[in-house]
Design a protein around this motif. Structure first.
Motif, PDB file in Angstrom:
ATOM      1  N   GLY A 190       0.778  -1.227   0.000  1.00  0.00           N
ATOM      2  CA  GLY A 190       0.000   0.000   0.000  1.00  0.00           C
ATOM      3  C   GLY A 190       0.808   1.276   0.000  1.00  0.00           C
ATOM      4  N   ALA A 191       2.143   1.178   0.135  1.00  0.00           N
ATOM      5  CA  ALA A 191       2.959   2.389   0.230  1.00  0.00           C
ATOM      6  C   ALA A 191       2.945   3.197  -1.066  1.00  0.00           C
ATOM      7  CB  ALA A 191       4.394   2.035   0.609  1.00  0.00           C
ATOM      8  N   LEU A 192       2.917   2.521  -2.206  1.00  0.00           N
ATOM      9  CA  LEU A 192       2.988   3.243  -3.477  1.00  0.00           C
ATOM     10  C   LEU A 192       1.812   4.183  -3.662  1.00  0.00           C
ATOM     11  CD1 LEU A 192       4.219   0.357  -5.788  1.00  0.00           C
ATOM     12  CD2 LEU A 192       5.497   2.430  -5.217  1.00  0.00           C
ATOM     13  N   ASP A 193       0.641   3.788  -3.175  1.00  0.00           N
ATOM     14  CA  ASP A 193      -0.544   4.630  -3.326  1.00  0.00           C
ATOM     15  C   ASP A 193      -0.890   5.383  -2.051  1.00  0.00           C
ATOM     16  OD1 ASP A 193      -1.054   3.783  -6.022  1.00  0.00           O
ATOM     17  OD2 ASP A 193      -1.757   1.881  -5.199  1.00  0.00           O
ATOM     18  N   GLY A 194      -0.627   4.775  -0.900  1.00  0.00           N
ATOM     19  CA  GLY A 194      -1.059   5.379   0.359  1.00  0.00           C
ATOM     20  C   GLY A 194      -0.110   6.424   0.912  1.00  0.00           C
ATOM     21  N   ALA A 195       1.196   6.294   0.627  1.00  0.00           N
ATOM     22  CA  ALA A 195       2.170   7.256   1.147  1.00  0.00           C
ATOM     23  C   ALA A 195       2.199   8.482   0.249  1.00  0.00           C
ATOM     24  CB  ALA A 195       3.555   6.620   1.216  1.00  0.00           C
ATOM     25  N   ARG A 196       2.055   9.659   0.853  1.00  0.00           N
ATOM     26  CA  ARG A 196       2.013  10.905   0.079  1.00  0.00           C
ATOM     27  C   ARG A 196       3.075  11.869   0.597  1.00  0.00           C
ATOM     28  NH1 ARG A 196      -2.052  11.207  -3.406  1.00  0.00           N
ATOM     29  NH2 ARG A 196      -3.456   9.395  -3.330  1.00  0.00           N
ATOM     30  N   ARG A 197       3.719  12.554  -0.328  1.00  0.00           N
ATOM     31  CA  ARG A 197       4.807  13.448   0.066  1.00  0.00           C
ATOM     32  C   ARG A 197       4.238  14.679   0.742  1.00  0.00           C
ATOM     33  NH1 ARG A 197       9.544  15.149  -4.087  1.00  0.00           N
ATOM     34  NH2 ARG A 197       8.602  17.223  -3.927  1.00  0.00           N
ATOM     35  N   ILE A 198       4.882  15.097   1.809  1.00  0.00           N
ATOM     36  CA  ILE A 198       4.325  16.135   2.671  1.00  0.00           C
ATOM     37  C   ILE A 198       4.168  17.476   1.983  1.00  0.00           C
ATOM     38  CG2 ILE A 198       5.078  15.068   4.833  1.00  0.00           C
ATOM     39  CD1 ILE A 198       7.494  17.023   4.763  1.00  0.00           C
ATOM     40  N   ASP A 199       4.993  17.765   0.983  1.00  0.00           N
ATOM     41  CA  ASP A 199       4.909  19.079   0.348  1.00  0.00           C
ATOM     42  C   ASP A 199       3.948  19.102  -0.832  1.00  0.00           C
ATOM     43  OD1 ASP A 199       6.582  17.417  -1.099  1.00  0.00           O
ATOM     44  OD2 ASP A 199       7.937  19.019  -1.733  1.00  0.00           O
ATOM     45  N   SER A 200       3.840  17.994  -1.559  1.00  0.00           N
ATOM     46  CA  SER A 200       3.026  17.976  -2.767  1.00  0.00           C
ATOM     47  C   SER A 200       1.655  17.338  -2.574  1.00  0.00           C
ATOM     48  CB  SER A 200       3.764  17.226  -3.885  1.00  0.00           C
ATOM     49  OG  SER A 200       3.818  15.831  -3.586  1.00  0.00           O
ATOM     50  N   GLY A 201       1.543  16.439  -1.591  1.00  0.00           N
ATOM     51  CA  GLY A 201       0.307  15.699  -1.406  1.00  0.00           C
ATOM     52  C   GLY A 201       0.118  14.577  -2.400  1.00  0.00           C
ATOM     53  N   ARG A 202       1.072  14.395  -3.294  1.00  0.00           N
ATOM     54  CA  ARG A 202       0.985  13.350  -4.312  1.00  0.00           C
ATOM     55  C   ARG A 202       1.588  12.054  -3.793  1.00  0.00           C
ATOM     56  NH1 ARG A 202       4.374  15.437  -8.626  1.00  0.00           N
ATOM     57  NH2 ARG A 202       3.614  13.697  -9.887  1.00  0.00           N
ATOM     58  N   SER A 203       1.157  10.950  -4.379  1.00  0.00           N
ATOM     59  CA  SER A 203       1.557   9.639  -3.872  1.00  0.00           C
ATOM     60  C   SER A 203       3.008   9.310  -4.212  1.00  0.00           C
ATOM     61  CB  SER A 203       0.647   8.547  -4.441  1.00  0.00           C
ATOM     62  OG  SER A 203       0.929   8.331  -5.808  1.00  0.00           O
ATOM     63  N   LEU A 204       3.543   8.358  -3.452  1.00  0.00           N
ATOM     64  CA  LEU A 204       4.889   7.863  -3.718  1.00  0.00           C
ATOM     65  C   LEU A 204       4.976   7.314  -5.129  1.00  0.00           C
ATOM     66  CD1 LEU A 204       7.746   6.913  -2.927  1.00  0.00           C
ATOM     67  CD2 LEU A 204       6.682   4.901  -1.867  1.00  0.00           C
ATOM     68  N   GLY A 205       3.991   6.531  -5.547  1.00  0.00           N
ATOM     69  CA  GLY A 205       4.009   5.964  -6.884  1.00  0.00           C
ATOM     70  C   GLY A 205       4.024   7.027  -7.967  1.00  0.00           C
ATOM     71  N   GLU A 206       3.261   8.101  -7.771  1.00  0.00           N
ATOM     72  CA  GLU A 206       3.242   9.185  -8.753  1.00  0.00           C
ATOM     73  C   GLU A 206       4.603   9.857  -8.858  1.00  0.00           C
ATOM     74  OE1 GLU A 206      -1.158  11.128  -8.826  1.00  0.00           O
ATOM     75  OE2 GLU A 206      -0.143  11.197  -6.890  1.00  0.00           O
ATOM     76  N   HIS A 207       5.209  10.127  -7.712  1.00  0.00           N
ATOM     77  CA  HIS A 207       6.530  10.766  -7.726  1.00  0.00           C
ATOM     78  C   HIS A 207       7.571   9.855  -8.373  1.00  0.00           C
ATOM     79  CE1 HIS A 207       6.369  14.661  -5.684  1.00  0.00           C
ATOM     80  NE2 HIS A 207       5.363  14.163  -4.980  1.00  0.00           N
ATOM     81  N   MET A 208       7.517   8.584  -8.060  1.00  0.00           N
ATOM     82  CA  MET A 208       8.482   7.655  -8.644  1.00  0.00           C
ATOM     83  C   MET A 208       8.325   7.592 -10.161  1.00  0.00           C
ATOM     84  SD  MET A 208       8.298   4.554  -5.843  1.00  0.00           S
ATOM     85  CE  MET A 208       9.907   3.780  -6.039  1.00  0.00           C
ATOM     86  N   ALA A 209       7.083   7.485 -10.626  1.00  0.00           N
ATOM     87  CA  ALA A 209       6.834   7.394 -12.061  1.00  0.00           C
ATOM     88  C   ALA A 209       7.280   8.654 -12.784  1.00  0.00           C
ATOM     89  CB  ALA A 209       5.348   7.145 -12.313  1.00  0.00           C
ATOM     90  N   GLU A 210       7.120   9.805 -12.143  1.00  0.00           N
ATOM     91  CA  GLU A 210       7.494  11.077 -12.764  1.00  0.00           C
ATOM     92  C   GLU A 210       8.972  11.107 -13.135  1.00  0.00           C
ATOM     93  OE1 GLU A 210       7.388  15.880 -11.721  1.00  0.00           O
ATOM     94  OE2 GLU A 210       6.780  14.408 -10.221  1.00  0.00           O
ATOM     95  N   TRP A 211       9.800  10.444 -12.330  1.00  0.00           N
ATOM     96  CA  TRP A 211      11.241  10.472 -12.572  1.00  0.00           C
ATOM     97  C   TRP A 211      11.740   9.226 -13.301  1.00  0.00           C
ATOM     98  CZ3 TRP A 211      13.764  14.878 -12.209  1.00  0.00           C
ATOM     99  CH2 TRP A 211      13.149  15.907 -11.486  1.00  0.00           C
ATOM    100  N   GLY A 212      10.813   8.360 -13.715  1.00  0.00           N
ATOM    101  CA  GLY A 212      11.205   7.249 -14.571  1.00  0.00           C
ATOM    102  C   GLY A 212      11.271   5.891 -13.911  1.00  0.00           C
ATOM    103  N   ALA A 213      10.818   5.760 -12.675  1.00  0.00           N
ATOM    104  CA  ALA A 213      10.838   4.455 -12.016  1.00  0.00           C
ATOM    105  C   ALA A 213       9.843   3.512 -12.676  1.00  0.00           C
ATOM    106  CB  ALA A 213      10.504   4.609 -10.533  1.00  0.00           C
ATOM    107  N   ASP A 214      10.116   2.232 -12.591  1.00  0.00           N
ATOM    108  CA  ASP A 214       9.226   1.210 -13.134  1.00  0.00           C
ATOM    109  C   ASP A 214       8.247   0.808 -12.026  1.00  0.00           C
ATOM    110  OD1 ASP A 214       7.952  -0.928 -14.305  1.00  0.00           O
ATOM    111  OD2 ASP A 214       9.788  -1.850 -15.071  1.00  0.00           O
TER     112      ASP A 214
END
Length: 429
Positions: free
Chosen positions: A159-183
């Motif tokens: 659940g971390a990829l969707d449930g964990a959200r960055r404190i400054d953006s409010g966006r999920s861990l998965g979204e941030h990872m995908a933005e920078w090219g993670a699989d």
């Protein structure tokens, strides 16, 4: 080559890497300003800059460079037997907001310098030697520990990829990872880049995070263990908002309940300290609800966070039960309700005796004064220990603590640490 003489043989080559070390720190400082200090947010611009800087320098130096699905970076000095278990070192390149330039980065820079020094003396070591630059170690951002290293071992919490959200953006861990090219799809499927069976050992070099070495007047410490923890990032106490003139017997004061919790937690810590049981407890957030509070209102809502850590799993479990007992007592006395919210945890990280012995031996051969030290903080090395990899740590003297712009590691102390690290990596087990 006599194993005991390896650290001494490496010493001139280690000393020659000082310019590289200083140049890397200066480039990191300039490329990730935090005003004040530096900011390298995980899966953000500052962290990505640091990983690109490392990859560019390592490639220019002739090392192999690769990344995994979570965008951790690996720098490899190829060995003679590429099927043999590798020896690894490294640390993280993200930072807290407005932090210092050395927390995490010192271990990555030290690892690169160690590879350069070893190659001068031993162009082809017996097995691969690897430096890992790890993503997203600082849990303040996503409130999940060891994102990069856990991802590498396929241990990222469900659940971390969707449930964990960055404190400054409010966006999920998965979204941030995908933005920078993670699989992210591979990570969802449990992809595992690292296998403990293929790793002979991992040593993380890190600046000290309490001034123990400053107090002792020593440049280095050899780690004895990493604490595990349990965390409740979003605790809420609900009482009853009321008029300031309400008599005490009618009040359900959430702020005083929070004060009771803080005082009770401190008593628990003091009792453990008196018995010689090492632990730490921190209430990082502690405040009334800004949307409701006022000078003439009894607070009906109070918010806080909790981090409790200890070096023994049994002690940690008993501490959590003591905390929950404290909560029940305050609820009964104050007429309030505690909502603990999501729970996070990280396991205790035991240091492998064989790794510790080799690090101590390297320090002794080099004549570097040191002391044993249990880490007061969490480190990615604990993930390696959890996965079954023999793990060790080296701590470097650092004034003014860490997680602040005033980190003050002396590069001369770090060079001692690089010597010990290179001695360990170049010495067959």
């Amino acid at each position: 080559m006599n194993n005991a003489a390896i650290p001494v043989t490496l010493a001139p080559s280690v000393a020659a890497t000082r310019f590289l070390v200083e140049e890397m720190f200066e480039a990191l400082r300039q490329g990730s300003p935090g005003n004040p200090g530096i900011t390298r947010a995980p899966y953000g611009e500052g962290e990505d800059f640091a990983h690109r800087l490392l990859a560019d320098r390592a490639t220019a130096l002739g090392f192999e460079v690769s990344r995994d699905a979570a965008l951790n970076t690996y720098v490899t000095l190829a060995g003679r037997d590429r099927s043999a278990p590798v020896l690894m070192t490294g640390s993280h390149l993200d930072s807290v907001p407005q932090g210092g330039n050395f927390d995490g980065a010192a271990g990555v820079v030290a690892g690169l310098a160690a590879l350069v020094a070893i190659r001068e003396v031993m162009p082809v070591p017996p097995q691969d030697l690897v430096v890992m630059a790890i993503r997203a170690e600082e849990s303040v951002w996503f409130q999940v520990s060891y994102v990069g290293s856990r991802s590498a071992f396929g241990l990222l919490p469900a659940g971390a990829l969707d449930g964990a959200r960055r404190i400054d953006s409010g966006r999920s861990l998965g979204e941030h990872m995908a933005e920078w090219g993670a699989d992210v799809a591979a990570l969802r499927g449990g992809a595992r880049h690292l296998d403990a069976a293929g790793i002979g050992g991992f040593v993380e070099l890190h600046i000290e995070q309490a001034p123990s070495l400053v107090e002792a007047g020593l440049p280095l410490a050899i780690g004895t263990g990493i604490p595990g923890n349990f965390r409740y990032p979003d605790m809420v106490i609900t009482g009853e908002q009321a008029h300031v003139g309400l008599p005490r017997r009618f009040r359900r004061d959430a702020a005083l309940a929070g004060a009771d919790f803080a005082a009770g937690l401190d008593r628990i810590w003091a009792e453990h300290e008196a018995r010689g049981v090492p632990m730490a407890a921190t209430i990082g957030r502690f405040h009334t609800d800004a949307a409701l509070h006022g000078m003439t209102s009894v607070p009906g809502r109070f918010l806080m966070s909790l981090d409790v850590r200890a070096y023994d799993a049994g002690v940690l479990s008993a501490l959590e039960e003591a905390v929950l007992s404290l909560v029940r007592d305050i609820e009964n006395r104050r007429g309030v309700r505690f909502e603990l919210g999501a729970r996070a945890s990280a396991p205790v990280g035991p240091v492998a005796p064989a790794v510790r012995t080799r690090l101590e031996a390297a320090a002794g051969v080099l004549g570097v004064p040191w002391q044993p030290l249990g880490s007061p903080a969490s480190h990615d090395a604990a993930t390696f220990a959890q996965a079954g990899v023999p793990m060790g740590m080296i701590f470097v003297r650092n004034e003014n603590g860490s997680h602040n712009p005033a980190e003050a590691m002396d590069v001369a102390d770090l060079m001692h640490g690089i010597g010990v690290l290179a001695g360990w990596m170049a010495t067959p087990a």
